[in-house]
Design a protein around this motif. Structure first.
Motif, PDB file in Angstrom:
ATOM      1  N   SER A   1     -17.584  38.328 -57.207  1.00 34.81           N
ATOM      2  CA  SER A   1     -18.247  37.663 -56.082  1.00 34.81           C
ATOM      3  C   SER A   1     -19.751  37.623 -56.304  1.00 34.81           C
ATOM      4  O   SER A   1     -20.307  38.411 -57.082  1.00 34.81           O
ATOM      5  N   MET A   2     -20.409  36.698 -55.609  1.00 34.25           N
ATOM      6  CA  MET A   2     -21.862  36.577 -55.688  1.00 34.25           C
ATOM      7  C   MET A   2     -22.464  36.660 -54.293  1.00 34.25           C
ATOM      8  O   MET A   2     -22.011  35.977 -53.368  1.00 34.25           O
ATOM      9  N   SER A   3     -23.460  37.512 -54.151  1.00 29.71           N
ATOM     10  CA  SER A   3     -24.237  37.611 -52.919  1.00 29.71           C
ATOM     11  C   SER A   3     -25.664  37.242 -53.268  1.00 29.71           C
ATOM     12  O   SER A   3     -26.180  37.647 -54.319  1.00 29.71           O
TER      13      SER A   3
ATOM     14  N   ASP B   1     -25.554  53.449 -43.214  1.00 28.91           N
ATOM     15  CA  ASP B   1     -24.282  53.844 -42.604  1.00 28.91           C
ATOM     16  C   ASP B   1     -23.426  52.659 -42.184  1.00 28.91           C
ATOM     17  O   ASP B   1     -22.251  52.830 -41.849  1.00 28.91           O
ATOM     18  N   THR B   2     -23.997  51.453 -42.192  1.00 26.65           N
ATOM     19  CA  THR B   2     -23.217  50.257 -41.858  1.00 26.65           C
ATOM     20  C   THR B   2     -22.753  49.498 -43.101  1.00 26.65           C
ATOM     21  O   THR B   2     -22.112  48.462 -42.977  1.00 26.65           O
ATOM     22  N   PHE B   3     -23.055  50.019 -44.294  1.00 23.78           N
ATOM     23  CA  PHE B   3     -22.810  49.204 -45.486  1.00 23.78           C
ATOM     24  C   PHE B   3     -21.328  48.987 -45.780  1.00 23.78           C
ATOM     25  O   PHE B   3     -20.973  48.063 -46.504  1.00 23.78           O
TER      26      PHE B   3
ATOM     27  N   VAL C   1     -30.925  36.778 -46.460  1.00 22.80           N
ATOM     28  CA  VAL C   1     -29.600  36.867 -47.076  1.00 22.80           C
ATOM     29  C   VAL C   1     -28.950  35.485 -46.980  1.00 22.80           C
ATOM     30  O   VAL C   1     -28.646  35.006 -45.885  1.00 22.80           O
ATOM     31  N   VAL C   2     -28.747  34.849 -48.122  1.00 27.92           N
ATOM     32  CA  VAL C   2     -28.268  33.462 -48.179  1.00 27.92           C
ATOM     33  C   VAL C   2     -26.741  33.398 -48.251  1.00 27.92           C
ATOM     34  O   VAL C   2     -26.109  32.580 -47.593  1.00 27.92           O
ATOM     35  N   HIS C   3     -26.150  34.252 -49.070  1.00 21.93           N
ATOM     36  CA  HIS C   3     -24.690  34.330 -49.209  1.00 21.93           C
ATOM     37  C   HIS C   3     -24.279  35.792 -49.316  1.00 21.93           C
ATOM     38  O   HIS C   3     -25.033  36.612 -49.849  1.00 21.93           O
ATOM     39  N   VAL C   4     -23.080  36.102 -48.844  1.00 21.21           N
ATOM     40  CA  VAL C   4     -22.483  37.409 -49.065  1.00 21.21           C
ATOM     41  C   VAL C   4     -21.046  37.191 -49.543  1.00 21.21           C
ATOM     42  O   VAL C   4     -20.294  36.430 -48.937  1.00 21.21           O
TER      43      VAL C   4
ATOM     44  N   ILE D   1     -24.100  46.671 -54.785  1.00 22.12           N
ATOM     45  CA  ILE D   1     -24.391  45.400 -54.110  1.00 22.12           C
ATOM     46  C   ILE D   1     -24.416  45.591 -52.600  1.00 22.12           C
ATOM     47  O   ILE D   1     -25.327  45.100 -51.915  1.00 22.12           O
ATOM     48  N   LYS D   2     -23.450  46.308 -52.064  1.00 25.61           N
ATOM     49  CA  LYS D   2     -23.400  46.529 -50.620  1.00 25.61           C
ATOM     50  C   LYS D   2     -24.648  47.257 -50.124  1.00 25.61           C
ATOM     51  O   LYS D   2     -25.180  46.948 -49.055  1.00 25.61           O
ATOM     52  N   ALA D   3     -25.133  48.199 -50.916  1.00 27.99           N
ATOM     53  CA  ALA D   3     -26.333  48.939 -50.536  1.00 27.99           C
ATOM     54  C   ALA D   3     -27.569  48.041 -50.557  1.00 27.99           C
ATOM     55  O   ALA D   3     -28.429  48.131 -49.673  1.00 27.99           O
ATOM     56  N   ILE D   4     -27.668  47.160 -51.547  1.00 27.43           N
ATOM     57  CA  ILE D   4     -28.806  46.237 -51.635  1.00 27.43           C
ATOM     58  C   ILE D   4     -28.772  45.235 -50.497  1.00 27.43           C
ATOM     59  O   ILE D   4     -29.800  44.931 -49.875  1.00 27.43           O
ATOM     60  N   VAL D   5     -27.597  44.699 -50.202  1.00 33.09           N
ATOM     61  CA  VAL D   5     -27.464  43.731 -49.111  1.00 33.09           C
ATOM     62  C   VAL D   5     -27.794  44.384 -47.772  1.00 33.09           C
ATOM     63  O   VAL D   5     -28.474  43.787 -46.926  1.00 33.09           O
ATOM     64  N   ALA D   6     -27.341  45.617 -47.568  1.00 38.11           N
ATOM     65  CA  ALA D   6     -27.656  46.325 -46.324  1.00 38.11           C
ATOM     66  C   ALA D   6     -29.166  46.461 -46.147  1.00 38.11           C
ATOM     67  O   ALA D   6     -29.709  46.253 -45.054  1.00 38.11           O
TER      68      ALA D   6
END
Length: 235
Positions: free
Chosen positions: A181-183, A170-172, A194-197, A157-162
């Motif tokens: 949790s839902m992002s 490198d900032t993920f 990006v609506v929610h994280v 999830i962190k990689a997709i959001v990044a």
């Protein structure tokens, strides 16, 4: 097209402070099972049209109550499965923090490749490709905007959001994805929004049920889809 990226509920590995990776049989713990049941209420009446899941047990268990409530059959996709941590799989987190690779994972994850496993850059590439592919296919199938859910893992999830934020991998580690949790990401032809994280509240925003032209939360029918409003809002 809007996707809800759901992290699986708390697992027995989370509780034991071990790195589950792709270990077989890692299930939800009692809290995780409660979180899975609560998803039905948290998502409420949002018009979810499809559920895609990592094939690992903890993800399948997480979406079972929601899929049953919605009358949907989850689609399993290996490309959104957990990172293959190789020799790190199953080890205690307390041990792993002493490994030289741990610092690379924290400071330059794009260069991190797990021994006998995969690299985080590859994880991002496969996961983003999968999400965008499902997004396009669902858009074509339903001929318009569709809200759908993908149940996967924290680092994925962190990689997709990044990627959606347009930031380097490198900032993920600055992104958080807690159990259950839902992002939320809305993809358009021009850019993702990006609506929610890391949403862990009772209910997702009711604005997710509205089409862009019906919203009063910063979008306007006069703005082409995918464009951001100059000034930040129409309110």
């Amino acid at each position: 097209m809007t996707v809800i990226l759901l992290r699986h509920g708390r697992s027995t590995s989370n509780t034991a402070q071990t790195l589950a990776g792709r270990s077989e049989g890692v299930d939800l713990d009692e809290k995780g099972r409660e979180q899975a049941q609560e998803l039905v209420r948290r998502i409420g009446s949002l018009p979810i049209r499809a559920i895609v899941s990592s094939p690992l047990l903890r993800c399948r268990r997480t979406v079972e109550p929601l899929a049953s409530a919605l009358g949907l059959e989850p689609v399993l996709d290996e490309r959104i499965s957990e990172v293959d941590y190789g020799q790190w799989t199953g080890r205690k987190i307390g041990e792993l923090v002493k490994e030289p690779l741990w610092a690379v994972v924290q400071q330059q994850p794009s260069a991190a490749v797990f021994p006998d496993g995969e690299g985080l850059a590859h994880v991002q590439a496969r996961a983003v490709a999968a999400i965008r592919e499902h997004d396009r296919a669902l858009s074509e199938k339903h001929e318009g905007d569709v809200l759908w859910l993908a149940c996967t893992h924290g680092d994925v999830i962190k990689a997709i959001v990044a990627d959606a934020l347009g930031t380097h991998l490198d900032t993920f580690q600055r992104i958080t994805a807690d159990p259950a949790s839902m992002s939320v990401i809305r993809y358009t032809a021009l850019r993702p929004f990006v609506v929610h994280v890391n949403h862990t509240g009772d209910h997702l925003a009711s604005s997710l049920t509205a089409k862009p032209s019906e919203k009063g939360d910063g979008e306007s029918k006069d703005v082409p889809p995918g464009d951001a409003v100059v000034g930040g809002s129409t309110d």
